[in-house]
Design a protein around this motif. Structure first.
Motif, short mmCIF file in Angstrom:
data_model
loop_
_atom_site.label_atom_id
_atom_site.label_comp_id
_atom_site.label_asym_id
_atom_site.label_seq_id
_atom_site.Cartn_x
_atom_site.Cartn_y
_atom_site.Cartn_z
N GLY A 103 0.79 4.19 -2.76
CA GLY A 103 0.61 5.58 -2.38
C GLY A 103 1.73 6.47 -2.88
N LYS A 112 1.25 7.19 -6.53
CA LYS A 112 0.26 8.25 -6.71
C LYS A 112 0.89 9.63 -6.47
N PRO A 135 -1.21 2.95 6.14
CA PRO A 135 -1.12 3.40 4.75
C PRO A 135 -2.12 2.75 3.82
N ARG A 142 -4.41 13.20 -0.66
CA ARG A 142 -3.12 13.22 0.01
C ARG A 142 -3.30 12.78 1.46
N LEU A 143 -2.45 11.88 1.94
CA LEU A 143 -2.51 11.39 3.30
C LEU A 143 -1.30 11.86 4.10
N SER A 195 0.83 -1.21 0.00
CA SER A 195 0.00 0.00 0.00
C SER A 195 0.87 1.26 0.00
N THR A 214 -4.77 4.54 1.56
CA THR A 214 -4.52 5.09 0.22
C THR A 214 -5.15 4.23 -0.88
N ASP A 247 -7.65 8.83 -3.61
CA ASP A 247 -6.49 9.47 -4.24
C ASP A 247 -6.07 10.73 -3.49
N GLN A 278 -1.35 13.88 -4.37
CA GLN A 278 -2.15 12.72 -3.98
C GLN A 278 -1.25 11.71 -3.26
N GLY A 279 -1.89 10.66 -2.75
CA GLY A 279 -1.13 9.54 -2.19
C GLY A 279 -0.43 9.88 -0.90
N LEU A 280 0.75 9.31 -0.72
CA LEU A 280 1.52 9.50 0.51
C LEU A 280 3.01 9.45 0.16
#
Length: 445
Positions: free
Chosen positions: A35, A38, A361, A370-371, A31, A364, A368, A46-48
């Motif tokens: 992320g 992304k 995580p 942002r984390l 994951s 994610t 989409d 987006q993502g991480l």
């Protein structure tokens, strides 16, 4: 021999397809890489992002996210292709160095390996890393030294411990007095690495920041969970395939016929053998090399005069290998990474939040957006950092099991209690899912 090799390749590919088609949950590390892909595709929107992660696997995924193609099926397809590439490279390296019979045995071991099938299906970085390592051997055999250096570098940038490959192969080239070749190899290795160091300088003002962070985590984070005895990997290798005992005479053959395979397998295995953090998945970085060595060693013994005795031993060991493969394969296929529909349902409501903080995580996979991450290597050891991250969010996914403290880490445990007290007084708990000692909660404010 070629027909048998083709059938083994087909069998290995078919078994891998079966594993990829299993409806199983995507794990933590997979994951994270999805992320990061992304984040790369969206330039951070987006993502991480985790600074300690190698970059190659998410880089391979990122273009597909730009094209709005779902990343999970793409990741499975790429890992399948890489797995087939690993089988082909093992077969080619073994037969070119040790003969057709050794090539077929090595291919059988790698094609039917439950560990390699399972961890390929986990969508992790080990498979790309070992593919590029084997590709480096393949190119070195053909005297493409710059290309081999690039391949070895990509292996390192897929899994940082594979940097040991540079030392192993350079040592081999120097021992063979191939000074010019070693310069070309080192130059090829430096090309991707210098680009990666430049990225680190731009992002963190330190060209080796990601490598340092990764090294700290593998040595300290959750170490008490992964400490095993010195014999751990030897035991796991025998459980995987009794034929691996013939990697020992295979090492002697490789010393004479292919020093690259000898050095790579020896140094990679020794690195993980003496690393305090031990996991079965790390074996997938050395298993293809052991398949080559076991094929070489067993082929050598079969070529001696006791043909009837060796035939009987071959039948016995093949039967044992079949039982081992079925046992491990059934375990990995049936019991590992079952879907938790309740957890999926909890995470699917992530769309309600604007600024999302999470200790897991896997969130994610459901958005989409942002984390912001709230876990190792800084939290919960650093309570101030945890509170700072929390203040930036309006939605929090929290599970205390995601941020474990060592049994003797009193400060960490106190920080976690303080943090949970803060959550319960200033945030609203929307829902909680209990799984054993773990509680998956969604908070809002």
């Amino acid at each position: 021999m070629r027909k048998l090799a083709f059938l083994l390749l087909l069998a290995g590919a078919a078994l891998r397809i079966v594993f990829h088609l299993l409806d199983r949950a995507i794990g933590w590390d997979a994951s994270v890489y999805i992320g990061i892909a992304k984040a790369i595709a969206s330039f951070g929107a987006q993502g991480l992002w985790e600074p300690l992660r190698p970059i190659i696997w998410p880089l391979l995924l990122a273009p597909f996210h730009m094209l709005h193609i779902p990343l999970i099926p793409v990741a499975h397809a790429l890992q399948l292709l890489i797995g087939i590439g690993v089988m082909l490279l093992v077969w080619d390296l073994a037969r070119k160095s040790f003969g057709e019979r050794a090539g077929v045995w090595a291919l059988a071991f790698v094609a039917l390996s439950p560990i390699l099938m399972f961890y390929e299906r986990q969508l992790l970085t080990e498979q790309p890393a070992v593919f590029f390592a084997l590709l480096a051997m393949f190119l070195l055999q053909r005297s493409f030294f710059i290309s081999a250096g690039i391949a070895a570098s990509l292996s390192f940038l897929s899994k940082f411990p594979m940097g040991i490959l540079l030392f192993a192969l350079m040592l081999t080239l120097w021992s063979q007095k191939k000074v010019r070749a070693s310069v070309f190899f080192a130059a090829g290795w430096a090309i991707p690495v210098l680009m990666f160091m430049g990225l680190n300088w731009v992002l963190y003002q330190n060209p080796v920041a990601a490598i340092i962070a990764a090294n700290d985590v593998i040595k300290t984070s959750g170490l008490w969970l992964y400490q095993e005895s010195f014999l751990y990997y030897f035991r796991e290798l025998m459980f995987e395939n009794l034929f691996f005992v013939f990697a020992v005479p295979g090492m002697l053959v490789a010393w004479r016929k292919n020093r690259y395979v000898f050095s790579a397998s020896l140094f990679i295995f020794l690195y993980f053998l003496f690393l305090p953090h031990k996991e079965v998945r790390f074996l997938s970085l050395v298993l293809p090399f052991f398949c080559i060595l076991a094929g070489a060693g067993w082929s050598l013994l079969c070529s001696h005069r006791w043909k009837t005795a060796m035939m009987l031993i071959t039948l016995l060991l093949t039967a044992v290998f079949g039982v081992q493969m079925l046992r491990a394969g059934t375990y990995y296929a049936v019991y590992e990474n079952q879907h938790d529909t309740g957890q999926d349902s909890l995470y699917s409501r992530v769309a309600d939040g604007r600024n999302i903080v999470t200790t897991d995580p896997r969130v994610t996979l459901f958005t989409d957006k942002r984390l912001a991450l709230l876990y190792y290597p800084l939290f919960p050891d650093n309570l101030t950092l945890g509170i700072d991250v929390l203040e930036k969010g309006d939605t929090l996914y929290f599970n205390p099991c995601d941020v474990p403290c060592a049994p003797t880490a009193n400060v960490c445990q106190e920080n976690l209690v303080t943090f949970e007290r803060l959550l319960n007084t200033t945030w609203r708990r929307e829902e909680t899912l209990y799984r054993g000692a773990c509680s998956y909660s969604r908070f809002t404010r």
